[in-house]
Design a protein around this motif. Structure first.
Motif, PDB file in Angstrom:
ATOM      1  N   UNK A  11      29.488  57.920  70.752  1.00 28.24           N
ATOM      2  CA  UNK A  11      29.855  59.312  70.450  1.00 28.24           C
ATOM      3  C   UNK A  11      29.197  59.829  69.174  1.00 28.24           C
ATOM      4  N   UNK A  12      28.075  59.207  68.777  1.00 28.93           N
ATOM      5  CA  UNK A  12      27.454  59.611  67.517  1.00 28.93           C
ATOM      6  C   UNK A  12      26.941  61.051  67.572  1.00 28.93           C
ATOM      7  N   UNK A  13      26.386  61.464  68.721  1.00 33.68           N
ATOM      8  CA  UNK A  13      25.897  62.846  68.823  1.00 33.68           C
ATOM      9  C   UNK A  13      27.052  63.839  68.752  1.00 33.68           C
ATOM     10  N   UNK A  14      28.175  63.489  69.386  1.00 40.17           N
ATOM     11  CA  UNK A  14      29.365  64.348  69.302  1.00 40.17           C
ATOM     12  C   UNK A  14      29.867  64.420  67.860  1.00 40.17           C
ATOM     13  N   UNK A  15      29.857  63.283  67.160  1.00 39.82           N
ATOM     14  CA  UNK A  15      30.288  63.262  65.768  1.00 39.82           C
ATOM     15  C   UNK A  15      29.393  64.149  64.915  1.00 39.82           C
ATOM     16  N   UNK A  16      28.091  64.071  65.137  1.00 43.11           N
ATOM     17  CA  UNK A  16      27.161  64.906  64.371  1.00 43.11           C
ATOM     18  C   UNK A  16      27.419  66.389  64.631  1.00 43.11           C
ATOM     19  N   UNK A  17      27.723  66.735  65.881  1.00 42.28           N
ATOM     20  CA  UNK A  17      28.041  68.144  66.175  1.00 42.28           C
ATOM     21  C   UNK A  17      29.300  68.569  65.427  1.00 42.28           C
ATOM     22  N   UNK A  18      30.290  67.680  65.352  1.00 42.69           N
ATOM     23  CA  UNK A  18      31.506  67.991  64.598  1.00 42.69           C
ATOM     24  C   UNK A  18      31.202  68.176  63.113  1.00 42.69           C
ATOM     25  N   UNK A  19      30.205  67.462  62.616  1.00 41.78           N
ATOM     26  CA  UNK A  19      29.799  67.604  61.222  1.00 41.78           C
ATOM     27  C   UNK A  19      28.934  68.844  60.996  1.00 41.78           C
ATOM     28  N   UNK A  20      28.548  69.504  62.083  1.00 38.28           N
ATOM     29  CA  UNK A  20      27.709  70.687  61.949  1.00 38.28           C
ATOM     30  C   UNK A  20      26.236  70.412  62.132  1.00 38.28           C
ATOM     31  N   UNK A  21      25.896  69.282  62.758  1.00 38.03           N
ATOM     32  CA  UNK A  21      24.497  68.904  62.984  1.00 38.03           C
ATOM     33  C   UNK A  21      24.258  68.821  64.482  1.00 38.03           C
ATOM     34  N   UNK A  22      23.238  69.490  64.962  1.00 34.85           N
ATOM     35  CA  UNK A  22      22.871  69.424  66.381  1.00 34.85           C
ATOM     36  C   UNK A  22      21.382  69.124  66.455  1.00 34.85           C
ATOM     37  N   UNK A  23      21.027  67.851  66.256  1.00 37.20           N
ATOM     38  CA  UNK A  23      19.617  67.485  66.185  1.00 37.20           C
ATOM     39  C   UNK A  23      19.402  66.102  66.764  1.00 37.20           C
ATOM     40  N   UNK A  24      19.288  66.034  68.077  1.00 40.83           N
ATOM     41  CA  UNK A  24      19.030  64.763  68.735  1.00 40.83           C
ATOM     42  C   UNK A  24      17.667  64.217  68.341  1.00 40.83           C
ATOM     43  N   UNK A  25      16.705  65.112  68.096  1.00 38.32           N
ATOM     44  CA  UNK A  25      15.354  64.678  67.705  1.00 38.32           C
ATOM     45  C   UNK A  25      15.388  63.963  66.358  1.00 38.32           C
ATOM     46  N   UNK A  26      16.141  64.515  65.423  1.00 35.03           N
ATOM     47  CA  UNK A  26      16.246  63.879  64.107  1.00 35.03           C
ATOM     48  C   UNK A  26      16.918  62.518  64.219  1.00 35.03           C
ATOM     49  N   UNK A  48      35.073  51.998  56.171  1.00 31.25           N
ATOM     50  CA  UNK A  48      35.549  52.308  57.511  1.00 31.25           C
ATOM     51  C   UNK A  48      36.947  52.932  57.491  1.00 31.25           C
ATOM     52  N   UNK A  49      37.163  53.845  58.424  1.00 36.79           N
ATOM     53  CA  UNK A  49      38.471  54.445  58.626  1.00 36.79           C
ATOM     54  C   UNK A  49      39.249  53.690  59.685  1.00 36.79           C
ATOM     55  N   UNK A  50      40.444  54.157  60.000  1.00 34.97           N
ATOM     56  CA  UNK A  50      41.286  53.460  60.975  1.00 34.97           C
ATOM     57  C   UNK A  50      40.718  53.438  62.385  1.00 34.97           C
ATOM     58  N   UNK A  51      39.812  54.370  62.700  1.00 33.32           N
ATOM     59  CA  UNK A  51      39.233  54.402  64.045  1.00 33.32           C
ATOM     60  C   UNK A  51      37.990  53.533  64.167  1.00 33.32           C
ATOM     61  N   UNK A  52      37.606  52.851  63.074  1.00 29.28           N
ATOM     62  CA  UNK A  52      36.444  51.978  63.115  1.00 29.28           C
ATOM     63  C   UNK A  52      35.133  52.653  62.786  1.00 29.28           C
ATOM     64  N   UNK A  53      35.132  53.967  62.568  1.00 27.85           N
ATOM     65  CA  UNK A  53      33.933  54.690  62.153  1.00 27.85           C
ATOM     66  C   UNK A  53      33.884  54.768  60.628  1.00 27.85           C
ATOM     67  N   UNK A  54      32.671  54.931  60.094  1.00 34.25           N
ATOM     68  CA  UNK A  54      32.520  55.091  58.653  1.00 34.25           C
ATOM     69  C   UNK A  54      33.034  56.464  58.249  1.00 34.25           C
ATOM     70  N   UNK A  55      34.013  56.486  57.364  1.00 31.38           N
ATOM     71  CA  UNK A  55      34.521  57.758  56.859  1.00 31.38           C
ATOM     72  C   UNK A  55      33.832  58.146  55.568  1.00 31.38           C
ATOM     73  N   UNK A  56      33.165  57.177  54.925  1.00 33.43           N
ATOM     74  CA  UNK A  56      32.431  57.408  53.685  1.00 33.43           C
ATOM     75  C   UNK A  56      31.430  56.276  53.504  1.00 33.43           C
ATOM     76  N   UNK A  57      30.530  56.443  52.552  1.00 32.82           N
ATOM     77  CA  UNK A  57      29.534  55.423  52.233  1.00 32.82           C
ATOM     78  C   UNK A  57      29.449  55.295  50.719  1.00 32.82           C
ATOM     79  N   UNK A  58      29.331  54.064  50.254  1.00 32.52           N
ATOM     80  CA  UNK A  58      29.117  53.808  48.829  1.00 32.52           C
ATOM     81  C   UNK A  58      27.684  53.327  48.656  1.00 32.52           C
ATOM     82  N   UNK A  59      26.931  53.992  47.794  1.00 33.91           N
ATOM     83  CA  UNK A  59      25.513  53.680  47.607  1.00 33.91           C
ATOM     84  C   UNK A  59      25.225  53.281  46.168  1.00 33.91           C
TER      85      UNK A  59
END
Length: 262
Positions: free
Chosen positions: A169-184, A219-230
């Motif tokens: 569901x990564x493409x769906x997640x990106x759309x929820x974030x406001x990104x619609x770019x399968x090419x990227x 990671x959040x409770x659903x197993x997806x990354x909710x944040x990243x530490x760099x």
């Protein structure tokens, strides 16, 4: 291990999870969870059918939720839907603010131990947003400004955020974030695959020569990354206190594991 059971006064088995049950509260939470899945609301009959209970068991609970403002009744009075009250309550102290508050002292400790800076990034409006930053005590540092936005497809933090979303569901997640770019997305697929195999993203910075980005997911409770530490790792040639990259990576992974959201 066998599940621990207790006995009711009548001698019936009672699991440890059931010991503190509150049936009325459970019904109210069930109603809220059911309505949360319905964008158009539901009639009382539909709620009763979904819950498998009698109308009398639902009626008073539903009316109390309306009276307290958690559920809104349509103008005609036949449909119920969630109000904005839960959203307002949640944003009195947003989860990301709690995450930043929890992370900051640990990030400061990381910076002191490794002599490297680090920053905390969340997805926000189609980009990565820096919400916390920690600096080492030495006079050399890489500083990421809190409030800055990072590209999701060209920065270590952004690529790690994308990489550690559920692949199906990564493409769906990106759309929820406001990104619609399968090419990227296709353009960084090799980096995404490598990060998933390793459990973190490590690579040369796309913005600065001589900087190695180490990005680990929280990671959040659903197993997806909710944040990243760099950690924007810089090799200090004249400072024997500076830790090696492998040490910084180990510290960073331990920190993100501590910050995993329940």
């Amino acid at each position: 291990m066998a599940r621990k059971t207790l006995k009711t006064e009548s001698g019936e088995d009672l699991t440890a999870d059931d010991k503190y049950r509150a049936p009325a509260l459970d019904k109210g939470l069930d109603i809220l969870e059911i309505l949360a899945r319905q964008s158009g609301g539901m009639t009382r009959t539909e709620i009763v059918r979904e819950m498998g209970l009698s109308p009398s068991q639902i009626f008073r609970m539903l009316e109390r939720l309306v009276a307290r403002g958690y559920v809104a009744r349509s103008e005609g009075g036949d449909r119920y839907s969630l109000s904005m009250k839960m959203f307002v309550l949640a944003n009195h102290y947003p989860p990301y603010r709690r995450l930043a508050a929890s992370a900051q002292p640990l990030m400061d400790d990381f910076a002191r131990q490794t002599d490297q800076s680090c920053h905390l990034v969340i997805p926000e409006f189609g980009a990565g947003l820096i919400i916390a930053q920690a600096s080492p005590v030495s006079h050399w540092e890489f500083r990421a400004r809190v409030g800055s936005q990072l590209d999701l497809f060209t920065t270590g933090s952004g690529i790690a955020l994308v990489a550690f979303q559920a692949p199906e569901r990564v493409e769906e997640t990106l759309r929820q974030w406001g990104v619609a770019s399968a090419a990227a997305l296709a353009g960084i697929q090799d980096q995404i695959d490598a990060a998933r195999r390793q459990g973190y993203r490590l690579g040369a910075s796309g913005q600065f020569v001589g900087v190695t980005d180490i990005s680990a997911p929280i990671f959040g409770p659903d197993g997806d990354a909710t944040a990243v530490l760099t950690c924007a790792f810089i090799q200090h040639v004249d400072d024997t206190r500076a830790q090696k990259l492998d040490d910084a990576l180990a510290h960073l992974l331990a920190l993100t594991d501590t910050l995993r959201l329940p």
